[in-house]
Design a protein around this motif. Structure first.
Motif, PDB file in Angstrom:
ATOM      1  N   PRO A 185       0.715  -1.163  -0.006  1.00 39.43           N
ATOM      2  CA  PRO A 185      -0.214  -0.085  -0.067  1.00 39.43           C
ATOM      3  C   PRO A 185       0.718   1.241  -0.026  1.00 39.43           C
ATOM      4  O   PRO A 185       1.911   1.149   0.360  1.00 39.43           O
ATOM      5  N   SER A 186       0.097   2.490  -0.382  1.00 41.51           N
ATOM      6  CA  SER A 186       1.030   3.719  -0.521  1.00 41.51           C
ATOM      7  C   SER A 186       0.721   4.412   0.553  1.00 41.51           C
ATOM      8  O   SER A 186      -0.051   4.359   1.456  1.00 41.51           O
ATOM      9  N   HIS A 187       1.599   5.529   0.735  1.00 43.72           N
ATOM     10  CA  HIS A 187       1.413   6.578   2.012  1.00 43.72           C
ATOM     11  C   HIS A 187       0.543   7.286   1.279  1.00 43.72           C
ATOM     12  O   HIS A 187       0.145   7.523   0.227  1.00 43.72           O
ATOM     13  N   ALA A 188      -0.198   8.012   2.309  1.00 44.88           N
ATOM     14  CA  ALA A 188      -1.562   8.790   1.787  1.00 44.88           C
ATOM     15  C   ALA A 188      -1.157  10.125   1.222  1.00 44.88           C
ATOM     16  O   ALA A 188      -1.758  10.749   0.374  1.00 44.88           O
ATOM     17  N   GLU A 189       0.330  10.554   1.258  1.00 47.28           N
ATOM     18  CA  GLU A 189       0.410  11.778   0.688  1.00 47.28           C
ATOM     19  C   GLU A 189       1.356  11.905  -0.616  1.00 47.28           C
ATOM     20  O   GLU A 189       1.257  12.406  -1.556  1.00 47.28           O
ATOM     21  N   PHE A 190       2.649  10.966  -0.512  1.00 49.99           N
ATOM     22  CA  PHE A 190       3.490  10.820  -1.424  1.00 49.99           C
ATOM     23  C   PHE A 190       3.131   9.944  -2.557  1.00 49.99           C
ATOM     24  O   PHE A 190       3.664   8.741  -2.498  1.00 49.99           O
ATOM     25  N   ARG A 191       2.755  10.488  -3.495  1.00 51.44           N
ATOM     26  CA  ARG A 191       2.105   9.830  -4.738  1.00 51.44           C
ATOM     27  C   ARG A 191       2.221  10.642  -6.012  1.00 51.44           C
ATOM     28  O   ARG A 191       2.037  11.794  -6.096  1.00 51.44           O
ATOM     29  N   ILE A 192       2.868   9.921  -7.250  1.00 52.98           N
ATOM     30  CA  ILE A 192       2.945  10.697  -8.161  1.00 52.98           C
ATOM     31  C   ILE A 192       2.560   9.945  -9.478  1.00 52.98           C
ATOM     32  O   ILE A 192       2.847   8.748  -9.528  1.00 52.98           O
ATOM     33  N   LYS A 193       1.678  10.510 -10.507  1.00 51.33           N
ATOM     34  CA  LYS A 193       1.255   9.911 -11.495  1.00 51.33           C
ATOM     35  C   LYS A 193       1.856  10.912 -12.591  1.00 51.33           C
ATOM     36  O   LYS A 193       1.478  11.940 -12.756  1.00 51.33           O
ATOM     37  N   LEU A 194       2.434  10.241 -13.546  1.00 54.46           N
ATOM     38  CA  LEU A 194       2.794  10.814 -14.913  1.00 54.46           C
ATOM     39  C   LEU A 194       1.864  10.819 -15.855  1.00 54.46           C
ATOM     40  O   LEU A 194       1.082   9.668 -16.193  1.00 54.46           O
TER      41      LEU A 194
END
Length: 287
Positions: A185-194
């Motif tokens: 699972p991901s961190h709630a804040e640090f997400r990047i979509k290109l």
């Protein structure tokens, strides 16, 4: 604010006149004598200005000072929290040696490409053979300092065209060796979509290199593989250079700062990418 000659009313001493104001002290002349008071505290509890306009102006000054005071208190509290987290982080680094390849890169299938930027989690897949066949893979190196790199290529494309679609920091409570379902699972804040256009410019093999075969660009099999900490920082740095939207640039900068802190990397000394494709380019240039 000039308060000299302003008429006031004191809760105990009655009517008076301000005859002097120096710094934090005001002097009031009452019928029964001279009294000194602390400014502005006395106006909050004991003294009232008789002139309404002056009293209103003084109240506005108090409100501004109170607002400033609360802002300073909030800043101090935030700074204390930041220092506490930094101490906690340094203690964690001291007690837990960070693996140089603590990141994970996924090969996303078509379904995952459609869902990952909604669910923001990826499966490590199933064990294919042995006594644990059918059980979820456990990516044991993954910790809260890890990032998940999202990649894909079309079936008809060469492996050299593998694109980076995005990445995320792993959830801050996640530990790979204790995961039971194989989901990362991901961190709630640090997400990047290109965007598609950005992904075309972010080729995976510009960063990844097999040290034993530096010019080889083959994934072979497997759902995921581990990825170098420095390579991930290089990717984030290059995404910053790629972005044009100021808010998105700031978002990636915050990601890079957090990532470098979590992985004890010097954000000001990230080397240039030198993956397998870069190695091949160097050979072609020399040739």
């Amino acid at each position: 604010m000039n308060l000299i000659n302003e008429e006031i009313t004191h809760k105990v001493f009655g009517e008076g006149n301000i005859v002097e104001h120096e710094g934090s002290i005001i002097t009031v002349d009452f019928n029964e004598g001279i009294k000194k008071f602390v400014y502005p505290d006395a106006f909050r509890e004991f003294i009232t200005l008789n002139d309404r306009d002056t009293a209103k102006s003084l109240k506005e000054i108090f409100l501004k000072k109170e607002k400033k005071k609360k802002a300073l208190e909030r800043e101090r509290a935030e700074e204390q929290e930041r220092l506490a987290l930094e101490r906690q982080f340094r203690e964690k680094l001291k007690n837990n040696r960070i693996h140089e390849s603590a990141q994970i890169v996924f090969w996303l299938d078509e379904e995952e490409q459609q869902n990952v930027f909604t669910d923001w989690q990826v499966s490590t897949g199933m064990i294919q053979s042995g006594v644990n066949k059918g059980q979820p893979n456990r990516a044991a190196r993954l910790r809260p300092n890890s990032a998940g790199l999202l990649t894909a290529r079309e079936a008809e494309q060469a492996e050299t065209e593998r694109r980076i679609l995005g990445l995320y920091m792993v959830n801050e409570t996640f530990s790979g060796n204790s995961s039971n379902d194989g989901m990362v699972p991901s961190h709630a804040e640090f997400r990047i979509k290109l965007t598609d256009e950005e992904a075309e410019k972010m080729l995976f093999w510009n960063y990844y290199i097999n040290q034993n075969h530096p010019h080889r660009t083959s994934w072979n099999s497997g759902k995921y593989r581990y990825f170098d900490n420095v390579w991930t920082a290089q990717i984030l740095k290059d995404i910053i250079a790629l972005k044009t939207d100021e808010e998105q640039i700031k978002e990636v900068e915050r990601f890079l700062e957090y990532f470098c802190k979590m992985n004890a990397l010097d954000i000001n000394n990230i080397p240039e990418a030198n993956g397998a494709l870069k190695q091949s380019e160097s050979i072609d240039t020399v040739g």
